[in-house]
Design an enzyme around this catalytic site. Structure first.
Site, mmCIF file in Angstrom:
data_model
loop_
_atom_site.group_PDB
_atom_site.id
_atom_site.type_symbol
_atom_site.label_atom_id
_atom_site.label_comp_id
_atom_site.label_asym_id
_atom_site.label_seq_id
_atom_site.Cartn_x
_atom_site.Cartn_y
_atom_site.Cartn_z
ATOM 1 N N ASN A 151 0.839 -1.208 0.000
ATOM 2 C CA ASN A 151 0.000 0.000 0.000
ATOM 3 C C ASN A 151 0.870 1.253 0.000
ATOM 4 O O ASN A 151 0.375 2.354 -0.090
ATOM 5 C CB ASN A 151 -0.943 0.004 1.209
ATOM 6 C CG ASN A 151 -0.217 0.095 2.519
ATOM 7 O OD1 ASN A 151 0.702 -0.674 2.781
ATOM 8 N ND2 ASN A 151 -0.600 1.041 3.357
ATOM 9 N N CYS A 325 -2.139 5.575 5.144
ATOM 10 C CA CYS A 325 -3.129 5.593 6.233
ATOM 11 C C CYS A 325 -2.569 6.118 7.537
ATOM 12 O O CYS A 325 -3.294 6.474 8.435
ATOM 13 C CB CYS A 325 -3.665 4.200 6.496
ATOM 14 S SG CYS A 325 -4.359 3.457 5.068
HETATM 15 N N1 PMP Z 1 -5.398 -2.486 4.649
HETATM 16 C C1 PMP Z 1 -4.834 -1.638 3.790
HETATM 17 C C2 PMP Z 1 -3.813 -2.135 2.846
HETATM 18 C C3 PMP Z 1 -5.183 -0.271 3.804
HETATM 19 O O1 PMP Z 1 -4.592 0.580 2.961
HETATM 20 C C4 PMP Z 1 -6.149 0.173 4.731
HETATM 21 C C5 PMP Z 1 -6.538 1.624 4.799
HETATM 22 N N2 PMP Z 1 -7.221 2.034 3.632
HETATM 23 C C6 PMP Z 1 -6.710 -0.770 5.615
HETATM 24 C C7 PMP Z 1 -6.310 -2.080 5.541
HETATM 25 C C8 PMP Z 1 -7.723 -0.361 6.641
HETATM 26 O O2 PMP Z 1 -8.948 -0.179 6.036
HETATM 27 P P1 PMP Z 1 -10.188 0.433 6.833
HETATM 28 O O3 PMP Z 1 -9.833 1.857 7.104
HETATM 29 O O4 PMP Z 1 -11.335 0.211 5.889
HETATM 30 O O5 PMP Z 1 -10.375 -0.337 8.085
#
Ligand code: PMP
Length: 393
Positions: A151, A325
């Site tokens: 990511n 994130c």
């Molecule tokens: N896994 C990955 C690879 C992410 O980039 C993210 C954040 N977009 C998440 C998990 C967490 O997702 P969420 O905010 O929907 O819980």
């Protein structure tokens, strides 16, 4: 709104998705658990939505989809639920060194609870070492969890090969598909995967809703206990408007992905080519070809990514440094360190992520502003070598 180039952290909700959701807030608002006609309407839309999400990954049965509050919860259900359920078979789980923070922290939690976690290293492009993965699997290994792509640096992982290894060794394979779900189709009938975490927002649906695909026959313990919704795997009244939005987003994504990917690749390639040509001592992190079509992750010698983000902010451009994130941490990225970069190299990074609403003019603006910003910061940096300083002045 700024020139928004941080689509891996959050995506706008597609207007068509919002339109689809509206009815389910105050007109068709009933709980699917209710036995009256309004409850039946809610059950009907819940199951139709489940079918659309199943279709998105070509899951053979709509029952294979468990709705959750997002990918973090899906990852918790897969790893913690899977570890608890399979405790008698073994207590060893394999992840990679460059997983998303949610997986890394779940792994730490499981270690504190007595499970054993191995972390597969990556090569200098951020792609996991399959040879090392194979060697890490032991008799008591119950699960492999490796995301479809980084990511951060955008490198695509060899999911088919990992799936083959998992099948041969008889261990469960979970993948967090969030990084790639808007750009790479998933077909679980072609590539056997036991569990897949999905997030609605990453395909332009609302935030706070996601799913875990659980292949028929794969068992995990629930981690949220209550009224037994979602076949007991995830209790709590279903977020019907969110689920309807997620399903609509999945339907649109499936149809529009091929065209959209071509568009994103065009913009991304133009950006990468220009930046690497114009800015001296600039590099692309991650694999040059095997990378997400909407990701460009740069590194610039002698400057800090955080200062660069602030300089771009002054120019009304939104981008990120490190993991999209959790960018507010000043720690160097674990992914870049794992790829073999030095701490000072890892600090000079910039993550640009594109999306459905990115325009050619947005990319032009970044190409115009970024070289000047890097120049300005290099003039101020104590790390800039004297000969470069002379050229800059
Ligand atoms: N896994 C990955 C690879 C992410 O980039 C993210 C954040 N977009 C998440 C998990 C967490 O997702 P969420 O905010 O929907 O819980």
């Amino acid at each position: 709104m700024s020139v928004y180039l941080d689509n891996q952290a959050a995506k706008p909700v597609d207007k068509r998705v919002i339109d689809e959701m509206m009815d389910y807030f105050n007109d068709k608002f009933a709980n699917p658990a209710s036995l009256h006609c309004d409850g039946d309407i809610a059950t009907d839309i819940l199951e139709k939505s489940r079918q659309k999400v199943a279709d998105f990954i070509n899951a053979p049965n709509r029952e294979d989809i468990i709705f959750t509050s997002g990918a973090t919860e899906s990852n918790n259900l897969a790893l913690i639920g899977g570890a608890l359920r399979n405790k008698k078979k073994g207590n060893h789980i394999v992840i990679s060194e460059i997983e998303h923070i949610s997986i890394l922290n779940i792994a730490k939690y499981l270690e504190r609870e007595g499970f054993v976690i191995s972390r597969v290293p990556v090569d200098r492009f951020g792609i996991i070492r399959l040879d090392k993965l194979e060697r890490l699997i032991r008799d008591d290994t119950v699960m492999i969890s490796i995301a479809t792509a980084s990511n951060e640096v955008g490198s695509l992982q060899p999911i088919e090969e990992i799936s083959k290894i998992a099948t041969e060794k008889g261990v469960l394979f979970h993948t967090d598909a969030v990084p790639s779900e808007s750009v790479i189709p998933i077909d679980v009938q072609k590539t056997p995967i036991d569990m897949i975490s999905l997030s609605s927002n990453d395909i332009y649906g609302p935030r706070g809703v996601g799913a875990l695909y659980l292949k028929k026959g794969v068992r995990v313990n629930p981690i949220i206990i209550g009224g037994g919704q979602e076949k007991g795997f995830r209790s709590g009244s279903e977020n019907i408007p969110g689920i309807v939005g997620f399903a609509k987003a999945a339907e649109i994504m499936k149809q529009e992905m091929p065209k959209e990917v071509q568009y994103l690749k065009g913009l991304r390639d133009k950006l990468i080519k220009n930046i690497l040509e114009i800015i001296p001592k600039s590099y692309l992190n991650g694999h040059p070809e095997k990378r997400l079509p909407h990701n460009a992750h740069f590194r610039f010698d002698y400057i800090e990514g955080e200062s660069l983000i602030l300089t771009l902010k002054e120019n009304n451009i939104a981008a990120a440094t490190g993991s999209a994130c959790s960018s507010k941490t000043l720690e160097p990225s674990h992914t870049l360190i794992s790829m073999g970069l030095l701490h000072e190299e890892a600090h000079g990074s910039l993550l640009v992520s594109l999306g459905r609403t990115t325009k050619d003019s947005d990319i032009n603006k970044l190409i115009e502003v970024l070289p000047e910003s890097v120049k300005r910061l290099r003039k101020l940096s104590p790390l800039t070598p004297p000969d470069m300083l002379k050229e800059l002045n």
